[in-house]
Scaffold this motif. Structure first.
Motif, PDB file in Angstrom:
ATOM      1  N   GLU A 182       0.824  -1.208   0.000  1.00 36.68           N
ATOM      2  CA  GLU A 182       0.000   0.000   0.000  1.00 36.68           C
ATOM      3  C   GLU A 182       0.862   1.263   0.000  1.00 36.68           C
ATOM      4  O   GLU A 182       0.603   2.211  -0.756  1.00 36.68           O
ATOM      5  CB  GLU A 182      -0.906  -0.014   1.229  1.00 36.68           C
ATOM      6  CG  GLU A 182      -1.816   1.188   1.338  1.00 36.68           C
ATOM      7  CD  GLU A 182      -2.653   1.163   2.607  1.00 36.68           C
ATOM      8  OE1 GLU A 182      -3.554   2.004   2.733  1.00 36.68           O
ATOM      9  OE2 GLU A 182      -2.416   0.282   3.466  1.00 36.68           O
ATOM     10  N   ALA A 183       1.908   1.265   0.824  1.00 33.54           N
ATOM     11  CA  ALA A 183       2.772   2.449   0.913  1.00 33.54           C
ATOM     12  C   ALA A 183       3.581   2.668  -0.359  1.00 33.54           C
ATOM     13  O   ALA A 183       4.006   3.797  -0.644  1.00 33.54           O
ATOM     14  CB  ALA A 183       3.714   2.305   2.112  1.00 33.54           C
ATOM     15  N   SER A 184       3.779   1.608  -1.139  1.00 31.15           N
ATOM     16  CA  SER A 184       4.598   1.708  -2.349  1.00 31.15           C
ATOM     17  C   SER A 184       3.829   2.211  -3.561  1.00 31.15           C
ATOM     18  O   SER A 184       4.433   2.712  -4.516  1.00 31.15           O
ATOM     19  CB  SER A 184       5.202   0.336  -2.679  1.00 31.15           C
ATOM     20  OG  SER A 184       5.964  -0.167  -1.610  1.00 31.15           O
ATOM     21  N   ARG A 224      -7.562   1.762  -5.506  1.00 30.28           N
ATOM     22  CA  ARG A 224      -7.373   3.144  -5.037  1.00 30.28           C
ATOM     23  C   ARG A 224      -6.747   3.997  -6.128  1.00 30.28           C
ATOM     24  O   ARG A 224      -6.952   5.214  -6.174  1.00 30.28           O
ATOM     25  CB  ARG A 224      -6.490   3.156  -3.789  1.00 30.28           C
ATOM     26  CG  ARG A 224      -7.093   2.388  -2.628  1.00 30.28           C
ATOM     27  CD  ARG A 224      -6.216   2.452  -1.405  1.00 30.28           C
ATOM     28  NE  ARG A 224      -6.712   1.593  -0.334  1.00 30.28           N
ATOM     29  CZ  ARG A 224      -6.136   1.464   0.848  1.00 30.28           C
ATOM     30  NH1 ARG A 224      -5.037   2.162   1.124  1.00 30.28           N
ATOM     31  NH2 ARG A 224      -6.644   0.662   1.764  1.00 30.28           N
ATOM     32  N   LEU A 225      -5.960   3.349  -6.998  1.00 22.14           N
ATOM     33  CA  LEU A 225      -5.361   4.072  -8.121  1.00 22.14           C
ATOM     34  C   LEU A 225      -6.327   4.156  -9.294  1.00 22.14           C
ATOM     35  O   LEU A 225      -6.371   5.169  -9.993  1.00 22.14           O
ATOM     36  CB  LEU A 225      -4.072   3.375  -8.571  1.00 22.14           C
ATOM     37  CG  LEU A 225      -2.964   3.203  -7.530  1.00 22.14           C
ATOM     38  CD1 LEU A 225      -1.766   2.492  -8.151  1.00 22.14           C
ATOM     39  CD2 LEU A 225      -2.541   4.556  -6.973  1.00 22.14           C
ATOM     40  N   GLU A 226      -7.087   3.077  -9.527  1.00 18.82           N
ATOM     41  CA  GLU A 226      -8.009   3.017 -10.663  1.00 18.82           C
ATOM     42  C   GLU A 226      -9.342   2.415 -10.202  1.00 18.82           C
ATOM     43  O   GLU A 226      -9.578   1.217 -10.360  1.00 18.82           O
ATOM     44  CB  GLU A 226      -7.440   2.146 -11.783  1.00 18.82           C
ATOM     45  CG  GLU A 226      -6.234   2.713 -12.490  1.00 18.82           C
ATOM     46  CD  GLU A 226      -5.824   1.822 -13.649  1.00 18.82           C
ATOM     47  OE1 GLU A 226      -6.134   2.184 -14.805  1.00 18.82           O
ATOM     48  OE2 GLU A 226      -5.220   0.769 -13.396  1.00 18.82           O
ATOM     49  N   PRO A 227     -10.215   3.217  -9.654  1.00 16.60           N
ATOM     50  CA  PRO A 227     -11.478   2.680  -9.116  1.00 16.60           C
ATOM     51  C   PRO A 227     -12.362   2.021 -10.173  1.00 16.60           C
ATOM     52  O   PRO A 227     -13.197   1.184  -9.832  1.00 16.60           O
ATOM     53  CB  PRO A 227     -12.166   3.926  -8.535  1.00 16.60           C
ATOM     54  CG  PRO A 227     -11.087   4.939  -8.375  1.00 16.60           C
ATOM     55  CD  PRO A 227     -10.079   4.661  -9.423  1.00 16.60           C
ATOM     56  N   ASP A 228     -12.198   2.393 -11.436  1.00 15.70           N
ATOM     57  CA  ASP A 228     -13.062   1.867 -12.492  1.00 15.70           C
ATOM     58  C   ASP A 228     -12.343   0.891 -13.409  1.00 15.70           C
ATOM     59  O   ASP A 228     -12.776   0.670 -14.550  1.00 15.70           O
ATOM     60  CB  ASP A 228     -13.641   3.023 -13.326  1.00 15.70           C
ATOM     61  CG  ASP A 228     -14.569   3.912 -12.518  1.00 15.70           C
ATOM     62  OD1 ASP A 228     -15.042   3.453 -11.463  1.00 15.70           O
ATOM     63  OD2 ASP A 228     -14.805   5.054 -12.935  1.00 15.70           O
ATOM     64  N   ASN A 229     -11.262   0.284 -12.944  1.00 16.00           N
ATOM     65  CA  ASN A 229     -10.549  -0.697 -13.763  1.00 16.00           C
ATOM     66  C   ASN A 229     -11.372  -1.987 -13.796  1.00 16.00           C
ATOM     67  O   ASN A 229     -11.428  -2.739 -12.830  1.00 16.00           O
ATOM     68  CB  ASN A 229      -9.158  -0.962 -13.185  1.00 16.00           C
ATOM     69  CG  ASN A 229      -8.308  -1.859 -14.078  1.00 16.00           C
ATOM     70  OD1 ASN A 229      -8.770  -2.895 -14.542  1.00 16.00           O
ATOM     71  ND2 ASN A 229      -7.078  -1.470 -14.301  1.00 16.00           N
ATOM     72  N   VAL A 230     -12.022  -2.250 -14.935  1.00 13.20           N
ATOM     73  CA  VAL A 230     -12.957  -3.369 -15.031  1.00 13.20           C
ATOM     74  C   VAL A 230     -12.247  -4.709 -14.875  1.00 13.20           C
ATOM     75  O   VAL A 230     -12.793  -5.647 -14.284  1.00 13.20           O
ATOM     76  CB  VAL A 230     -13.725  -3.310 -16.372  1.00 13.20           C
ATOM     77  CG1 VAL A 230     -14.658  -4.507 -16.516  1.00 13.20           C
ATOM     78  CG2 VAL A 230     -14.529  -2.025 -16.458  1.00 13.20           C
ATOM     79  N   GLU A 231     -11.024  -4.813 -15.387  1.00  8.90           N
ATOM     80  CA  GLU A 231     -10.288  -6.081 -15.266  1.00  8.90           C
ATOM     81  C   GLU A 231     -10.017  -6.412 -13.808  1.00  8.90           C
ATOM     82  O   GLU A 231     -10.188  -7.560 -13.371  1.00  8.90           O
ATOM     83  CB  GLU A 231      -8.974  -5.999 -16.047  1.00  8.90           C
ATOM     84  CG  GLU A 231      -8.164  -7.277 -16.062  1.00  8.90           C
ATOM     85  CD  GLU A 231      -8.818  -8.408 -16.837  1.00  8.90           C
ATOM     86  OE1 GLU A 231      -8.329  -9.545 -16.729  1.00  8.90           O
ATOM     87  OE2 GLU A 231      -9.812  -8.162 -17.548  1.00  8.90           O
TER      88      GLU A 231
END
Length: 739
Positions: A182-184, A224-231
């Protein structure tokens, strides 16, 4: 005595390279005696002592000049020592001398505890050396706090990425390790790079290592980086459901469907939603509407123009069909759609293979193969389920009884992992020539083709997309589906193993595979291991003179119409109780049964929900608490039915038209039992009531089942194996005659 500074340093260096640290150290001691104010001599001498295992002496040597340093000199000298140690640590890493490199870097950590790049290198070395205790103490290092602070950090991003790759590949994760991931995440230069690291790791942890909740935790971080990443959402929904966290799995699947745009993506998102809803064991209204939507999208996909699809989307096309036979018994309509989807799947897989240069040709079969009457046939079995799984429990008698003088057996373990699984170990010993493979369909097909398999048996059908891909590639001249599920409909498969009962007479009209009916039964076992029961009537507050009904199936087989019949039976049989067992979401399945019980006028106090047991042998022993078992419909029991019959318990089943609705029927016929076979809904209720009210009839059926162990085809694995082998020989004869 040292007189030539240049010469003695050259000599010291030679000693160092030769690992003659003692002689090199003597030269430095002499140099310090002559030039005590040359600080670098102390750094080198301390390093030589460290390499000789004299850690305390090394530290004392380094500290000697430090005690004389002023405020300006101290940071300069400390940095000089740190750089010398770093150069040597890197040299040792290049030489793969990881233990020495680790030791040196530990002293670097004492000198500069907050230097992140050194901490990262120590992590990599600890992983290589399997120093798990070091990794478990990660919190003490301050690494995670420094990463989270993101202030005044000089960090090697490539090194950080390497740490995460190693971390996710080598060891099981704990909450501290997840904190490091998470920190990375904020340090990744782009989200795709993060995706390409976390997703493969999560799939390995979730599917191969079978730790779905841990895999879900990893993918949740990427959201958290891509909330809508369908994959990511697709896999996250699967892992939550596999971990039996159905509510979250369903919610993620709904989100996944709302974000899906292409038809292929919509098909799989609907599958994920159905998978969660049905596994939970309720939500019937949404199940029906979602199933109708799936069939509509399937039809749209069949009619749509063929556009290029990447491998992931192709592989997801077949599995969604799995849900529909659980909902309705209409095989002609179902297969009209499914077979067309399977044809599209086959088309895409062949195109993908050709683009990779994978073309398997079986036309150049040598003369021995074609015309040798005594040829030893090479039989290949491919499956992910040769382990503690229904397929694993049922296929073992075929493996055990195979005639190894006439058949050369090859077994292809898909997604193999070394786990504590008795059955998997048994199969490895019985496999003939075992191949422990991963999840790359092209590589598996290559191996089968190189092994020159004559007849390839698919034990998974559409329950695993990788196996479907292998079969579509046609790595063997004859390909057969048996046991795992209904026929897959893939055009590259030649035969589907059945028997006189499990498919109706007109079934060939809607199957693309040639139905090969064995003379008696499509499955047989020699028996089951039975343990010590853990269920007692008094523990469940059930009177000893009560009539106990049982239904033991997973949540996705719970159809409300069948459940109504079961409640009508309970209502009509005085002093009866209904036990419900099977994987499902506890509160959801209880609401499902309680609602139907109330609608049918059955007191909910007559229902009991049984806990899961881990051992299959105990599960079978616990079946003995029942007087009668009520089967599910339109998707019958299969392994459970065999276990019930082996335990001598009367069964009521409703026979339908599709393969899944006739499993119990064929098993009962092949055990010599017709009592309890219902051809209509009304007959199902009638048999349930009759068996509940007639203890003598129940005892008669139990006696017949006990006797059948000696005479019935269902319990004769050796005879069944001979019939399968004869089928293989006839398939091969047809093949060479056609050639």
């Amino acid at each position: 005595m040292i007189t030539d500074i240049y010469n003695w340093q050259v000599q010291a260096k030679e000693y160092f390279i030769q690992e003659n640290y003692l002689q090199a150290a003597k030269l430095y001691e002499q140099a310090i005696a002559i030039e005590p104010n040359t600080i670098s001599y102390y750094w080198d001498l301390g390093l030589l002592m460290l390499l000789q295992g004299q850690e305390a002496e090394a530290q004392m040597t380094w500290m000697l000049p430090m005690t004389e340093a002023d405020e300006e000199q101290l940071p300069i000298w400390t940095n000089q020592l740190f750089q010398i140690l770093q150069i040597e640590a890197e040299r040792r890493e290049t030489l793969a001398e990881y233990s020495l490199a680790w030791l040196i870097r530990q002293h670097m950590r004492e000198i500069n505890p907050s230097y992140i790049n050194n901490l990262l290198q120590i992590l990599i070395l600890s992983l290589k050396l399997e120093k798990i205790e070091e990794i478990d103490d990660l919190n003490k290092w301050g690494l995670i706090e420094s990463l989270k602070a993101k202030e005044d950090i000089e960090i090697d991003i490539e090194l950080l990425i390497q740490v995460l790759k190693e971390f996710l590949t080598i060891i099981p994760l704990n909450p501290v390790n997840l904190n490091l991931i998470e920190a990375s995440l904020p340090y990744f230069p782009d989200t795709h790079q993060c995706f390409s690291i976390l997703l493969p790791a999560a799939m390995r942890i979730g599917h191969t290592l079978r730790q779905p909740m841990l895999a879900a935790s990893i993918l949740s971080l990427h959201l958290r980086l891509e909330p809508d990443n369908v994959e990511i959402l697709r896999h996250l929904a699967t892992f939550y459901q596999d971990a039996r966290n159905y509510s979250q799995g369903i919610e993620i699947a709904r989100l996944c469907y709302s974000l899906s745009e292409g038809l292929a993506d919509k098909i799989f998102a609907l599958h994920l939603l159905l998978r969660g809803l049905m596994s939970a064991g309720g939500y019937w209204q949404e199940i029906c509407t979602t199933s109708q939507e799936l069939e509509t999208v399937f039809q749209q996909f069949i009619k749509a123009e063929r556009i290029p699809l990447e491998e992931g989307r192709i592989l997801r096309l077949l599995t969604p069909s799995f849900a529909i036979p659980h909902i309705k018994d209409a095989p002609a309509d179902f297969r009209a759609i499914h077979n067309q989807v399977a044809e599209v799947f086959n088309f895409y897989i062949k195109a993908l293979a050709q683009s990779e240069g994978k073309i398997y040709c079986h036309n150049n079969t040598n003369n021995k193969k074609l015309y040798g009457a005594t040829k030893k046939l090479k039989i290949g079995y491919v499956s992910y389920a040769l382990r503690n799984h229904s397929v694993g429990w049922l296929a073992r008698w075929l493996f055990q009884h195979h005639d190894r003088d006439k058949f050369d057996i090859h077994t292809y373990f898909v997604n193999y992992t070394l786990v504590n699984d008795y059955l998997q170990e048994w199969y490895l010993g019985q496999a003939g020539k075992p191949r422990q493979l991963g999840m790359n369909g092209l590589e598996i097909a290559d191996q089968i083709y190189q092994d020159e398999i004559d007849i390839l048996i698919d034990l998974d059908s559409i329950t695993l997309d990788i196996t479907s891909e292998v079969m579509a590639l046609k790595p063997a001249p004859i390909q057969v589906t048996w046991l795992g599920w209904d026929a897959s409909g893939i055009p590259a498969i030649d035969y589907f193993i059945a028997d006189p009962y499990v498919l109706p007479d007109d079934a060939q009209n809607y199957y693309t595979e040639k139905i090969w009916r064995l003379p008696q039964t499509y499955i047989a076992v020699d028996g089951f291991e039975v343990g010590v029961p853990t269920l007692r009537r008094d523990d469940l507050d059930i009177p000893m003179d009560a009539v106990v009904y049982l239904s033991a199936q997973r949540g996705y087989k719970r159809h409300p119409e069948t459940t109504k019949w079961q409640m009508q039976i309970i209502k009509q049989v005085a002093n009866s109780y209904f036990l419900i067992k099977g994987l499902a979401e506890e509160e959801t399945i209880k609401r499902f049964f309680y609602q139907i019980a109330e609608e049918e006028g059955v007191d909910c106090s007559r229902l009991r929900f049984l806990p899961q047991v881990h051992l299959e042998s105990v599960h079978r022993a616990n079946l003995g608490i029942a007087d009668i078992v009520l089967d599910t419909f339109p998707y019958n029991g299969a392994t459970t039915t065999l276990e019930i019959l082996w335990m001598g318990i009367p069964l009521v089943t409703r026979v339908g038209e599709q393969f899944a609705a006739r499993n119990s029927y064929t098993m009962m016929m092949n055990a010599g039992i017709t009592e309890g076979i219902a051809w209509t809904n009304e007959e199902y209720i009638e048999w349930g009531v009759r068996l509940g009210n007639d203890a003598a009839l129940r005892e008669q059926i139990s006696w017949k089942l006990r006797q059948s162990r000696q005479i019935a085809p269902l319990w004769n694995g050796k005879q069944f194996t001979r019939e399968m082998e004869k089928a293989y020989e006839q398939m091969w004869q047809r093949y060479i005659e056609a050639k």
